[in-house]
Write a protein that holds these residues in place. Structure first.
Motif, short mmCIF file in Angstrom:
data_model
loop_
_atom_site.label_atom_id
_atom_site.label_comp_id
_atom_site.label_asym_id
_atom_site.label_seq_id
_atom_site.Cartn_x
_atom_site.Cartn_y
_atom_site.Cartn_z
N MET B 296 -1.65 -34.17 -4.80
CA MET B 296 -1.56 -35.16 -5.20
C MET B 296 -2.43 -35.31 -6.62
N GLN B 297 -4.10 -34.17 -5.94
CA GLN B 297 -5.00 -33.97 -7.51
C GLN B 297 -4.66 -33.78 -7.95
N MET B 298 -3.74 -32.27 -8.25
CA MET B 298 -3.23 -31.37 -9.08
C MET B 298 -2.52 -32.97 -10.41
N HIS B 329 -7.91 -26.89 -5.34
CA HIS B 329 -7.64 -26.09 -4.42
C HIS B 329 -8.75 -25.93 -3.12
N ALA B 330 -9.88 -26.08 -4.47
CA ALA B 330 -11.12 -25.52 -3.97
C ALA B 330 -11.18 -27.03 -3.03
N ASP B 331 -11.09 -28.46 -3.58
CA ASP B 331 -11.46 -29.81 -2.89
C ASP B 331 -10.78 -29.98 -1.71
N SER B 332 -9.86 -28.89 -1.40
CA SER B 332 -9.17 -28.70 -0.05
C SER B 332 -9.46 -27.63 0.84
N TYR B 333 -10.68 -26.68 0.20
CA TYR B 333 -11.63 -25.73 1.25
C TYR B 333 -12.98 -27.02 1.80
N GLY B 334 -13.09 -28.14 0.60
CA GLY B 334 -14.37 -28.80 1.06
C GLY B 334 -14.36 -29.84 1.27
N TRP B 335 -12.83 -30.11 1.55
CA TRP B 335 -13.38 -31.79 2.33
C TRP B 335 -12.23 -32.26 2.73
N GLY B 336 -11.08 -31.01 2.96
CA GLY B 336 -10.51 -31.27 3.61
C GLY B 336 -9.71 -31.17 5.41
N GLY B 337 -11.28 -31.65 6.07
CA GLY B 337 -11.13 -31.04 7.57
C GLY B 337 -10.42 -32.06 7.88
N SER B 344 -15.46 -35.24 4.93
CA SER B 344 -13.68 -35.44 4.64
C SER B 344 -13.23 -36.50 3.92
N THR B 345 -12.57 -35.57 2.50
CA THR B 345 -11.73 -37.22 2.16
C THR B 345 -11.22 -36.76 0.69
N GLY B 346 -9.74 -37.84 1.12
CA GLY B 346 -8.92 -37.51 -0.07
C GLY B 346 -8.46 -38.70 -0.69
N ASP B 347 -8.80 -39.67 -0.55
CA ASP B 347 -9.03 -40.64 -1.33
C ASP B 347 -10.03 -40.10 -2.00
N LEU B 348 -10.81 -39.97 -2.29
CA LEU B 348 -11.95 -40.01 -3.35
C LEU B 348 -11.90 -39.09 -4.33
N THR B 349 -10.80 -37.93 -3.78
CA THR B 349 -10.56 -36.94 -4.53
C THR B 349 -9.58 -37.40 -5.85
N LEU B 350 -8.94 -38.29 -5.53
CA LEU B 350 -7.76 -39.18 -6.33
C LEU B 350 -8.15 -40.19 -7.41
N PRO B 374 -15.81 -26.73 -4.31
CA PRO B 374 -14.98 -27.79 -4.59
C PRO B 374 -16.78 -28.78 -5.21
N GLY B 375 -15.62 -29.54 -5.75
CA GLY B 375 -16.86 -30.79 -7.05
C GLY B 375 -17.51 -31.83 -5.20
#
Lengths: 189, 612
Positions: B296-298, B329-337, B344-350, B374-375
């Protein structure tokens, strides 16, 4: 003599019938018994050495597994179990190639001979580990082992049988893969 | 400084050039250069999955009057039966669901949970990380939620009973199904030694400890009995009753740490889906620890790029896509737990703000060196204070994986299903056991295969960030998965169902397939079949500049050399195959004008589309 051979054949048949063990030996030479400590390494980087190590652990034998063991490391052990078989991507993962593997194998076998270390070869990958590169390792070094253990599927052309007979090497052919554990019990007890 | 201004100028230009979609935009273009099969077409029900028996089961249920949710569960159970190396009742499953009458998308997390007795210190040898125990065997097995997920879907949105939807699967479990060539080779090459090491698994799937040849008929009547018990006694039989007892007995006998309390504590989690817009579409995924956030971020970054300046599959295109993929992908490793146990956040990455900050990090025509980091979406979005400086990449260094994992034959695998019915109800979901045959054992006499979800945890340090990991194993927590189902709506109706498999190659595969459909007007079959690229590889911890490009792209227009010149470490042509590991994708697209469904299924694996 003929009568003795006949009795051996009959007893073997009974053993197979009773225990379901269809392992065969190609000659009359007894397989060597391993002396500890035992190292497991690979000639060709196929993962079968791990299988042998895990199965050995299940029967209570602690072996050291090092896919890229050096001749110096081999000197620390009294027995080396070699799993034979080439995995191309295993080469890539380990950063080696056929030439370096062949050179390492030669060095290990030389150290083993000089230091009287027993070397037992296992080929349990079946037909899948009988590609051209695996065959080069087999043809070059299988005759230098003190015992050969081979899954029948990888010996359909009889290459191991021939080498064992020519070099008078103790030879065990496994009808079925689960018999690896039985052989390990014999060798490691 | 010069590079930064270039990036800003590029981003601003890209934003200005962004176009709004129109109905004409959905017209398919022909892509004759890639040999393809046609997209399947239907006005009623459609199922995409990775087994013809499974898609057929879903269609059979719909023909009998079931809806998309009934069909989805029937398809899943049939895959458990006939594609057993990929998924099973003790695996993980993540769902996006669209009940048409409610008119909104919901998400369901039926992921895997670490038993309370399993802690990171179990995986150390002489004080050092030893991941081999996480890959297979009792210490790799965690509490799975797939069956609980199937039943939750059925109970909330279905019209049929578990007994009805499990009937097709039970038939094949008891009477057998013939192995495909793909499965025969995959099982044999995947872990050739597994039958020897795990005799209880071999008892059912590999006679005489030897993987079987194509055409061999495989049966698993013990799993059929488990399904019959669940049909009769309910899901509690599986998590609290007789089936649970047998599984716990076996796990403990093998040296594992499951207890009856661990199983009884398992609950699926209904969630608000992760949501964003792409042009005039509403895009939905499952929040972390699922990985929908990644593609989704991509896609959100891609929305801001002026693609009219790019030629499809040119080196410049592959470069831009790859750099977008690396950042997300880097964000997934940073914030995808697991959000209950980690930051953990998905929303803030979008958010637009964060997407702009991410795009500023891309230098067109260059590969970012080393490991992209990750950013900080918290800082960029003002959730935490302080000036945001995008993190510099770390130098790439090879990570020592578990010994067996370094062998080629290790293929992380999973399988995805899309279902839509005549009324517009839809499900897009992905389920997995982890790797081929998961944790490599059957749990006693239940016919249920253990997962190896522990292998997807970090222990303490993230190999990606080289800092304490947000994805570290914690008792009771759910591990991050690469499973990333998704769904798009247009004007409140289903527009696209999408998802895939292939461990960490899944998210870029899904992203590229979506771009092929939305940006390059490929039909759904072309969109999933067209050649792709993959940075890193499908395993964990590969955040460097390694890039694998399928031959149709790589070998044309000097693309390979141009990518090398940009700084990519290109995988040699001799190791790059059309059916390598660039992820696998499946897609259903619904024409908003005609309501016709078009389906595409992965040609690199056993993808199928069935319709009625």
């Amino acid at each position: 003599m003929k009568r003795t051979q006949s009795w051996i054949a009959k007893i073997s048949a009974v053993v197979v019938a009773v225990f379901g063990l269809a392992m065969t030996t190609a000659n009359a030479v007894e397989p060597v018994k391993a002396e500890f400590p035992v190292l497991v390494t690979s000639f060709g980087q196929a993962p079968d050495g791990n299988t042998i190590t895990v199965l050995a652990k299940r029967i209570g034998a602690q072996l050291t597994y090092d896919t890229l063991a050096t001749p110096e490391k081999v000197k620390e052990f009294k027995t080396v179990i070699v799993s034979i078989g080439v995995s191309l991507k295993g080469f890539g993962a380990a950063g080696v190639n056929l030439d370096t593997e062949i050179a390492r194998a030669a060095d290990i076998l030389k150290v083993a001979k000089d230091d009287n270390i027993k070397v037992i070869g296992f080929h349990i990958g079946g037909e899948g580990r009988r590609d051209q590169m695996s065959d080069k390792i087999i043809e070059t070094y299988a005759g230098d082992f003190d015992t050969l253990v081979v899954y029948k599927d990888g010996n359909q052309d009889g290459i191991f049988t021939k080498i064992a007979q020519e070099k008078n090497i103790p030879f065990i052919e496994l009808e079925k893969l689960p018999q690896v554990s039985e052989v390990l019990k014999q060798i490691l007890k | 400084m010069k590079l930064k201004w270039q990036s800003v100028a590029f981003t601003v230009t890209a934003a200005l050039m962004c176009s709004v979609t129109s109905a004409d935009a959905w017209v398919f273009k022909r892509y004759d250069q890639y040999p393809q099969r046609n997209a399947a077409v239907s006005q009623n029900g459609m199922v995409t999955a990775t087994s013809p028996l499974a898609t057929a089961a879903g269609i059979e249920i719909m023909k009998k009057g079931g809806n998309a949710f009934d069909a989805a569960v029937a398809t899943a159970l049939m895959l458990n039966a006939t594609d057993p190396s990929m998924c099973g009742p003790m695996g993980a499953a993540f769902f996006t669901l669209f009940p048409a009458k409610e008119g909104k998308v919901v998400a369901l997390d039926a992921g895997t949970m670490t038993p309370l007795g399993m802690t990171p210190d179990l995986y150390k040898t002489d004080g050092k990380e030893d991941r081999s125990k996480m890959l297979e065997g009792p210490l790799s097995w965690t509490i799975g939620g797939a069956l609980a997920g199937y039943i939750a879907v059925l109970e909330k949105y279905g019209t049929m009973t578990f007994a009805q939807v499990s009937e097709p699967a039970i038939y094949y479990l008891e009477n057998g199904f013939p192995m495909s060539q793909h499965d025969a080779e995959a099982w044999k090459n995947g872990f050739p030694d597994v039958p020897l090491l795990f005799p209880n698994l071999a008892r059912v799937f590999a006679k005489d400890a030897t993987w079987q040849e194509a055409g061999t008929v495989i049966k698993n009547p013990e799993l059929a009995q488990t399904y019959r018990t669940v049909a009769k006694e309910g899901i509690d039989a599986f998590y609290k009753g007789s089936i649970a007892k047998e599984m716990v007995r076996y796990v403990q006998e093998q040296g594992g740490y499951w207890t009856m309390d661990d199983l009884a504590a398992y609950k699926v989690q209904w969630k608000e889906p992760l949501k964003m817009t792409f042009k005039d579409l509403d895009v939905y995924g499952v929040p972390p620890p699922a990985s929908s956030m990644t593609w989704m971020q991509m896609l959100k970054m891609a929305e801001k790029v002026d693609w009219s300046k790019f030629q499809l599959h040119s080196a410049e295109y592959v470069n831009m896509m790859t750099e977008i993929e690396r950042l997300a992908h880097a964000d997934s490793y940073g914030w995808g737990g697991d959000p209950m146990f980690s930051k953990s956040t998905g929303d803030l990455t979008l958010t637009d703000k964060y997407i702009a900050s991410q795009l500023e990090r891309i230098v067109p025509g260059k590969a970012a060196p080393g490991k992209v980091q990750p950013g900080d979406p918290y800082k960029v979005n003002g959730v935490t204070t302080g000036e945001y400086t995008p993190p510099a990449p770390l130098p790439y260094k090879e990570v020592k994986l578990a010994l067996r994992e370094r062998f080629p034959e290790y293929p992380g695998q999973t399988t995805h299903i899309n279902v839509i019915d005549k009324d517009g109800n839809a499900v897009s979901f992905t389920h997995t056991l982890g790797t081929y045959f998961g944790g490599h054992d059957l749990l006693g006499n239940t016919g249920v295969i253990a997962n190896n979800a522990a292998n997807w945890d970090d222990l303490e340090i993230s190999h990606w960030t080289e800092a304490p990991s947000n994805l570290a194993m914690k008792p009771g927590a759910r591990n991050r998965w690469t499973l990333c189902p998704g769904m798009m709506l247009k004007d409140g109706k289903v527009f696209m169902l999408v998802g895939g498999s292939g461990a960490d190659s899944t998210q870029p595969a899904v992203f590229q397939a979506i771009m092929n459909r939305l940006q390059w007007n490929m039909n759904p079959q072309d969109a999933v079949s067209a050649p792709r690229h993959l940075y890193g590889d499908m395993r964990h911890y590969t955040a460097g500049t390694k890039l694998q490009v399928e031959p149709e792209i790589r070998d044309t227009n000097d693309v390979a050399q141009k990518l090398v010149d940009m700084g990519y470490d290109l995988v040699p042509a001799s190791q790059t195959y059309r059916v390598g590991t660039p992820g696998y994708a499946l897609m259903i697209w619904v024409d908003p004008e005609t309501n016709t469904r078009f389906g595409g299924a992965e040609t690199r694996i056993n993808g199928h589309v069935s319709v009625y």
